[in-house]
Design a protein around this motif. Structure first.
Motif, short mmCIF file in Angstrom:
data_model
loop_
_atom_site.label_atom_id
_atom_site.label_comp_id
_atom_site.label_asym_id
_atom_site.label_seq_id
_atom_site.Cartn_x
_atom_site.Cartn_y
_atom_site.Cartn_z
N LEU A 44 0.86 -1.18 0.00
CA LEU A 44 0.00 0.00 0.00
C LEU A 44 0.89 1.23 0.00
O LEU A 44 2.05 1.18 0.43
CB LEU A 44 -0.91 0.00 1.23
CG LEU A 44 -1.97 -1.11 1.29
CD1 LEU A 44 -2.69 -1.08 2.64
CD2 LEU A 44 -2.96 -0.98 0.16
N PRO A 45 0.37 2.37 -0.47
CA PRO A 45 1.22 3.56 -0.59
C PRO A 45 1.63 4.18 0.74
O PRO A 45 2.55 4.99 0.78
CB PRO A 45 0.36 4.54 -1.41
CG PRO A 45 -1.04 4.06 -1.21
CD PRO A 45 -0.96 2.58 -1.06
N ALA A 46 0.97 3.84 1.84
CA ALA A 46 1.31 4.40 3.14
C ALA A 46 1.44 3.28 4.16
O ALA A 46 0.82 2.22 4.02
CB ALA A 46 0.25 5.41 3.60
N GLY A 47 2.26 3.51 5.17
CA GLY A 47 2.49 2.50 6.19
C GLY A 47 1.38 2.44 7.24
O GLY A 47 0.51 3.30 7.31
N TRP A 48 1.43 1.40 8.08
CA TRP A 48 0.44 1.19 9.12
C TRP A 48 0.67 2.14 10.28
O TRP A 48 1.81 2.41 10.67
CB TRP A 48 0.52 -0.26 9.61
CG TRP A 48 -0.35 -0.53 10.82
CD1 TRP A 48 -1.69 -0.74 10.84
CD2 TRP A 48 0.08 -0.60 12.18
NE1 TRP A 48 -2.14 -0.96 12.12
CE2 TRP A 48 -1.07 -0.88 12.97
CE3 TRP A 48 1.32 -0.46 12.82
CZ2 TRP A 48 -1.01 -1.03 14.36
CZ3 TRP A 48 1.38 -0.60 14.20
CH2 TRP A 48 0.22 -0.88 14.96
N LEU A 49 -0.43 2.64 10.83
CA LEU A 49 -0.40 3.44 12.04
C LEU A 49 -1.40 2.86 13.03
O LEU A 49 -2.51 2.47 12.63
CB LEU A 49 -0.77 4.90 11.73
CG LEU A 49 0.21 5.68 10.84
CD1 LEU A 49 -0.37 7.04 10.49
CD2 LEU A 49 1.56 5.83 11.53
N PRO A 50 -1.05 2.78 14.32
CA PRO A 50 -1.94 2.11 15.28
C PRO A 50 -3.29 2.78 15.44
O PRO A 50 -4.26 2.13 15.84
CB PRO A 50 -1.14 2.15 16.59
CG PRO A 50 -0.11 3.21 16.39
CD PRO A 50 0.20 3.23 14.93
N GLU A 51 -3.41 4.06 15.10
CA GLU A 51 -4.70 4.74 15.26
C GLU A 51 -5.64 4.54 14.08
O GLU A 51 -6.79 5.00 14.10
CB GLU A 51 -4.49 6.24 15.50
CG GLU A 51 -3.82 6.98 14.35
CD GLU A 51 -2.30 7.05 14.51
OE1 GLU A 51 -1.70 7.96 13.92
OE2 GLU A 51 -1.75 6.18 15.21
N GLN A 52 -5.19 3.85 13.04
CA GLN A 52 -6.05 3.64 11.88
C GLN A 52 -7.19 2.68 12.22
O GLN A 52 -7.02 1.74 13.00
CB GLN A 52 -5.23 3.08 10.71
CG GLN A 52 -4.27 4.10 10.10
CD GLN A 52 -3.43 3.51 9.00
OE1 GLN A 52 -3.18 2.31 8.98
NE2 GLN A 52 -2.99 4.35 8.08
N LEU A 53 -8.34 2.92 11.61
CA LEU A 53 -9.49 2.05 11.83
C LEU A 53 -9.26 0.68 11.21
O LEU A 53 -8.54 0.54 10.21
CB LEU A 53 -10.76 2.68 11.23
CG LEU A 53 -11.20 4.01 11.83
CD1 LEU A 53 -12.46 4.51 11.13
CD2 LEU A 53 -11.43 3.89 13.34
N ILE A 54 -9.87 -0.33 11.80
CA ILE A 54 -9.75 -1.71 11.32
C ILE A 54 -10.96 -2.03 10.46
O ILE A 54 -12.11 -1.83 10.87
CB ILE A 54 -9.67 -2.69 12.50
CG1 ILE A 54 -8.52 -2.31 13.44
CG2 ILE A 54 -9.49 -4.12 12.00
CD1 ILE A 54 -8.45 -3.14 14.70
N ASP A 55 -10.73 -2.52 9.26
CA ASP A 55 -11.81 -2.85 8.33
C ASP A 55 -12.37 -4.23 8.65
O ASP A 55 -11.62 -5.23 8.64
CB ASP A 55 -11.30 -2.83 6.89
CG ASP A 55 -10.99 -1.43 6.41
OD1 ASP A 55 -11.94 -0.65 6.25
OD2 ASP A 55 -9.80 -1.14 6.20
N VAL A 56 -13.67 -4.28 8.92
CA VAL A 56 -14.35 -5.54 9.22
C VAL A 56 -15.57 -5.65 8.32
O VAL A 56 -16.41 -4.75 8.28
CB VAL A 56 -14.78 -5.62 10.70
CG1 VAL A 56 -15.56 -6.91 10.96
CG2 VAL A 56 -13.56 -5.55 11.62
N LEU A 57 -15.66 -6.77 7.61
CA LEU A 57 -16.79 -7.04 6.72
C LEU A 57 -17.69 -8.09 7.37
O LEU A 57 -17.20 -9.13 7.83
CB LEU A 57 -16.27 -7.56 5.37
CG LEU A 57 -17.31 -8.04 4.35
CD1 LEU A 57 -18.20 -6.89 3.91
CD2 LEU A 57 -16.62 -8.69 3.16
N VAL A 58 -19.00 -7.81 7.41
CA VAL A 58 -19.96 -8.78 7.92
C VAL A 58 -21.04 -8.99 6.87
O VAL A 58 -21.37 -8.09 6.11
CB VAL A 58 -20.60 -8.33 9.25
CG1 VAL A 58 -19.56 -8.24 10.35
CG2 VAL A 58 -21.32 -7.00 9.09
#
Length: 286
Positions: A44-58
């Protein structure tokens, strides 16, 4: 009321973040979109940050996941994979490509697609095409990017060099092509290879310079390839995004090889109208 998740310390990776959340996710949920890309080590063009939201599909009939740290998605849960030590499944690589088609720039989407069907992954372009559903959000962007996705790339930087070469008018190369000696023994693989001209390109990322032993191995490998009559041009991270020097070397090598083999010199005239992407930009991938 949502269940609370307690941890002795903040998560240090996206995998730790996903493990913590897995204990409270509803049955049938799966990690998707950006979170799935990170869990599957897709670029991905940017790195991971701990404050980013987690994507969950239901699935549409399941209970929604309403938590402050979650970006929830509803819809059919497509083919998914189960990672070791992670209870919640992760949407499969090809479906992550389709999900992110409406969120990424086209060049970043091509990089992602190349990684999905990359060298030795066992995944094919047909599988990637099948994951794109016409009429869904991002499907037009996905199909446009797929025009430039190729099987066999081994790194984001290789993809970027290939795109720049094609925009400059070079012919389409083979990716990670095997080079054989006269007895059909494997000599090496080249990142890009124009077989009809016997010209190759190798991208040397930072790890190629981590030790003198690695550098000696690289030099010896290129020497073995050149002993088979192949001209090899080497590019480094410093050669991108300004690839003019590498292009000059490739054009010269192609012209020399064409004359040596008695073949027409390929036309590599730059056509500005053929640009498929915005201006080249440096990215964090090595």
């Amino acid at each position: 009321m949502s269940s609370r998740v307690y941890a002795p310390s903040p998560p240090q990776t996206v995998l730790e973040q996903a493990r913590m959340l897995s204990v409270v996710l509803p049955e049938g949920a799966a990690y998707s979109h950006v979170t799935a890309a990170r869990l599957l080590d897709l670029p991905l063009p940017a790195g991971w940050l701990p404050e980013q939201l987690i994507d969950v599909l239901v699935a549409g009939t399941a209970h929604a996941c309403r938590r402050p740290e979650v970006r929830g998605h509803r819809g059919p849960v497509p083919h998914h994979v189960v990672l070791p030590t992670l209870a919640t499944p992760v949407v499969a690589h090809e479906h992550v490509f389709a999900q992110l088609a409406g969120e990424l720039r086209r060049e970043d989407l091509v990089i992602l697609g190349d990684a999905v069907v990359g060298w030795r992954t066992g995944r094919t372009l047909d599988r990637l095409v099948a994951a794109v559903t016409a009429g869904h959000p991002g499907s037009v962007a996905a199909l446009a990017a797929l025009e430039h996705v190729r099987e066999g790339s081994a790194s984001p930087r290789e993809t970027l060099f290939r795109l720049r070469f094609l925009e400059a008018g070079l012919p389409e190369p083979e990716l990670n092509a095997p080079i054989y000696d006269r007895s059909r023994g494997l000599v090496a693989y080249l990142d890009m290879y124009w077989r009809h001209l016997g010209v190759g390109f190798e991208y040397d990322g930072l790890w190629h310079y981590e030790s003198s032993h690695q550098r000696q191995d690289d030099i010896a490998r290129i020497r073995r390839v050149e002993q088979q009559g192949v001209r090899v041009v080497v590019g480094t991270r410093q050669d991108y995004p300004r690839v003019g020097g590498v292009l000059k070397q490739l054009r010269s090598a192609m012209a020399d090889q064409a004359r040596l083999l008695g073949r027409p010199v390929p036309s590599t005239r730059h056509d500005p109208s053929a640009r498929a992407f915005p201006s080249p930009r440096a990215i964090g991938h090595q």
